[in-house]
Write an enzyme that holds these catalytic residues in place. Structure first.
Site, PDB file in Angstrom:
ATOM      1  N   HIS A  82       8.604  13.420   4.970  1.00  0.00           N
ATOM      2  CA  HIS A  82       8.697  11.967   5.136  1.00  0.00           C
ATOM      3  C   HIS A  82       9.900  11.446   4.370  1.00  0.00           C
ATOM      4  O   HIS A  82      10.168  11.876   3.241  1.00  0.00           O
ATOM      5  CB  HIS A  82       7.446  11.253   4.625  1.00  0.00           C
ATOM      6  CG  HIS A  82       7.547   9.754   4.725  1.00  0.00           C
ATOM      7  ND1 HIS A  82       7.330   9.090   5.908  1.00  0.00           N
ATOM      8  CD2 HIS A  82       7.886   8.814   3.800  1.00  0.00           C
ATOM      9  CE1 HIS A  82       7.529   7.785   5.703  1.00  0.00           C
ATOM     10  NE2 HIS A  82       7.859   7.601   4.448  1.00  0.00           N
ATOM     11  N   ASP A 161      -4.461   1.215   7.381  1.00  0.00           N
ATOM     12  CA  ASP A 161      -3.100   1.030   6.867  1.00  0.00           C
ATOM     13  C   ASP A 161      -2.284   0.166   7.811  1.00  0.00           C
ATOM     14  O   ASP A 161      -1.539  -0.720   7.374  1.00  0.00           O
ATOM     15  CB  ASP A 161      -2.416   2.381   6.661  1.00  0.00           C
ATOM     16  CG  ASP A 161      -0.936   2.207   6.372  1.00  0.00           C
ATOM     17  OD1 ASP A 161      -0.606   1.654   5.300  1.00  0.00           O
ATOM     18  OD2 ASP A 161      -0.111   2.574   7.223  1.00  0.00           O
ATOM     19  N   ARG A 168       0.508  -7.428   4.834  1.00  0.00           N
ATOM     20  CA  ARG A 168       1.435  -7.467   3.698  1.00  0.00           C
ATOM     21  C   ARG A 168       2.803  -7.971   4.123  1.00  0.00           C
ATOM     22  O   ARG A 168       3.491  -8.655   3.369  1.00  0.00           O
ATOM     23  CB  ARG A 168       1.558  -6.058   3.092  1.00  0.00           C
ATOM     24  CG  ARG A 168       0.312  -5.597   2.357  1.00  0.00           C
ATOM     25  CD  ARG A 168       0.362  -4.102   2.049  1.00  0.00           C
ATOM     26  NE  ARG A 168       1.598  -3.752   1.366  1.00  0.00           N
ATOM     27  CZ  ARG A 168       2.274  -2.622   1.591  1.00  0.00           C
ATOM     28  NH1 ARG A 168       1.847  -1.743   2.482  1.00  0.00           N
ATOM     29  NH2 ARG A 168       3.379  -2.369   0.912  1.00  0.00           N
ATOM     30  N   SER A 183       0.376   3.591   1.618  1.00  0.00           N
ATOM     31  CA  SER A 183       0.688   3.433   3.034  1.00  0.00           C
ATOM     32  C   SER A 183       1.341   4.692   3.590  1.00  0.00           C
ATOM     33  O   SER A 183       0.951   5.217   4.638  1.00  0.00           O
ATOM     34  CB  SER A 183       1.602   2.223   3.227  1.00  0.00           C
ATOM     35  OG  SER A 183       1.976   2.078   4.582  1.00  0.00           O
ATOM     36  N   LYS A 187      -0.926   8.122   5.974  1.00  0.00           N
ATOM     37  CA  LYS A 187      -0.563   8.664   7.293  1.00  0.00           C
ATOM     38  C   LYS A 187      -0.280  10.156   7.208  1.00  0.00           C
ATOM     39  O   LYS A 187      -0.610  10.922   8.117  1.00  0.00           O
ATOM     40  CB  LYS A 187       0.629   7.903   7.850  1.00  0.00           C
ATOM     41  CG  LYS A 187       0.312   6.448   8.206  1.00  0.00           C
ATOM     42  CD  LYS A 187       1.459   5.753   8.890  1.00  0.00           C
ATOM     43  CE  LYS A 187       2.550   5.333   7.932  1.00  0.00           C
ATOM     44  NZ  LYS A 187       2.198   4.160   7.132  1.00  0.00           N
TER      45      LYS A 187
END
Length: 434
Positions: A82, A161, A168, A183, A187
């Site tokens: 990520h 999320d 948010r 968050s 995932k």
């Protein structure tokens, strides 16, 4: 339990228990807790923070709010990567085939771009025919057949999320390290990866502007992984200027193809080798950096990574002519050079400004339903530290029309600083968090 009591508890600086966090997230996901109460709780977190245990519990509660993907019936171990996002960041397109080529199954769900940061799915979809919206069966079949799949994020993964992030975004509660970390990691955990490498970026072209903020986020996410029983490491890398030379969807695919075929930008290749080295070590395939890096370098130089990329594109329906001859990829009808304003050395490049320009040309979106033009973008000729002359181009603007190109020239000029004396090249990798 009552939401108002948990809001007050966090407002007063106390830590919530695991059961309280799980109840809060489950109740919000099923609609029992309204947006206004969840907004108040999120703002309390922004002000008061969360400790590592709370953040890990929040992450797991959001991950478990939907499907939890388990691929162990297909492969003994899966890996994932990520990035926190940046301008010109096409690392997945190079790193994922390298990792798969050394025998580590990569099952990756990627996002679309929003704001000034591009998305891997958008980049891949500039290849005609390629599908990223895969069913669960197609996703699993691709992994078992090719050992590599890159697909759009499923709406069934971490739905809490998705709902909380949308809230948010409109309540000024995005910038909270625990909420950002939870968050991202919810995932990743829901997608079932055993080993995860995180690329946490800082600089003008990233969401975290300082190394200190990036370090805190990296440490928080690695701690979440430890609590969840996953193997996680993070690099803190510079986005003080764009990664590579291409910005824009089809342009970045071309650059990634060049890297896979042995002639890509040095910074892109180096970052992917660094990320890949840590991921190989997390799996135990190699036990030191030198051996892991050598394994990945061989996959790149031998063409094995390129062949794995070709297999993935073919399996997901992409027309192979467009990657074997990347000049066939969508091309903007207008290409306009912006010349250097003076001779000297590139002292700084505002990456966020360049990403914003790409969006204004049509290469990104401000809302998730915006359509993008995969042809447009920018190609840089000089990076920080490079010498330039006033008769050479700084950047080529790829645009749908001449007025579109001319409209962004003032912003591009303002994005560059030219110094009269030599400038040091900023480090690419700040540190590695294990």
């Amino acid at each position: 339990m009552r939401a108002v009591d948990l809001i007050a508890k966090k407002r007063d600086g106390a830590a919530l228990s695991r059961d309280e966090i799980r109840w809060l997230i489950a109740s919000y996901a099923n609609g029992t807790i309204p947006d206004y109460q969840m907004s108040a709780w999120a703002m309390a977190v922004v002000w008061r923070g969360m400790d590592d245990r709370e953040t890990a519990d929040l992450t797991m509660a959001m991950a478990e709010s939907g499907d939890m993907l388990d691929l162990h019936d297909l492969v003994p171990l899966t890996v994932d990567k990520h990035s926190t996002g940046g301008v010109g960041d096409k690392t997945t397109l190079l790193l994922a085939p390298m990792i798969a080529a050394v025998g580590l199954p990569m099952a990756k769900m990627s996002g679309r771009g929003l704001g000034f940061s591009g998305g891997t799915v958008d980049k891949l979809e500039s290849i005609p025919g390629l599908r990223t919206n895969l069913s669960a069966e197609e996703f699993r079949h691709a992994l078992s057949t090719v050992g590599l799949v890159i697909a759009a994020q499923s709406g069934d993964l971490a739905p809490a999320d998705k709902k909380l992030y949308a809230l948010r975004d409109v309540t000024a509660t995005v910038e909270s390290i625990p909420l950002i970390a939870a968050s991202v990691m919810s995932k990743k955990l829901a997608a079932g990866a055993d080993c995860i490498i995180l690329d946490v970026k800082y600089g003008s072209g990233a969401f975290m502007h300082t190394p200190e903020a990036a370090r805190t986020l990296a440490q928080t996410m690695v701690a979440i992984g430890k609590h969840a029983g996953r193997r996680v490491a993070a690099t803190i890398s510079s986005m003080q200027q764009p990664l590579g030379f291409a910005i824009g969807n089809a342009l970045e695919v071309r650059e990634a193809i060049a890297a896979l075929r042995g002639h890509g930008p040095d910074d892109l290749v180096e970052l992917c080798l660094t990320l890949g080295t840590q991921l190989v070590r997390l799996t135990g395939l190699r036990d030191n950096d030198a051996a892991a890096r050598s394994l990945l370098q061989e996959a790149l130089t031998s063409g094995a990574a390129w062949q794995r990329f070709v297999q993935m594109i073919a399996h997901q329906g992409g027309d192979l002519r467009f990657i074997e001859e990347p000049e066939l990829l969508p091309t903007a009808p207008v290409q306009l050079n912006l010349m250097a304003p003076q001779s000297g050395y590139v002292a700084a490049i505002d990456g966020q400004a360049l990403g914003t320009v790409c969006n204004q040309l049509g290469g990104g979106r401000q809302r998730k339903d915006d359509r993008i033009d995969s042809r447009v973008g920018l190609v840089l000729y000089a990076k920080v530290g490079d010498a330039v002359n006033n008769d050479m181009p700084l950047v080529t603007i790829h645009a749908a029309s001449i007025p579109d190109a001319e409209r962004v020239i003032p912003q591009l000029r303002a994005a560059y600083q030219i110094a009269s004396s030599p400038v040091a090249v900023p480090p690419l990798i700040e540190e590695i968090v294990r």
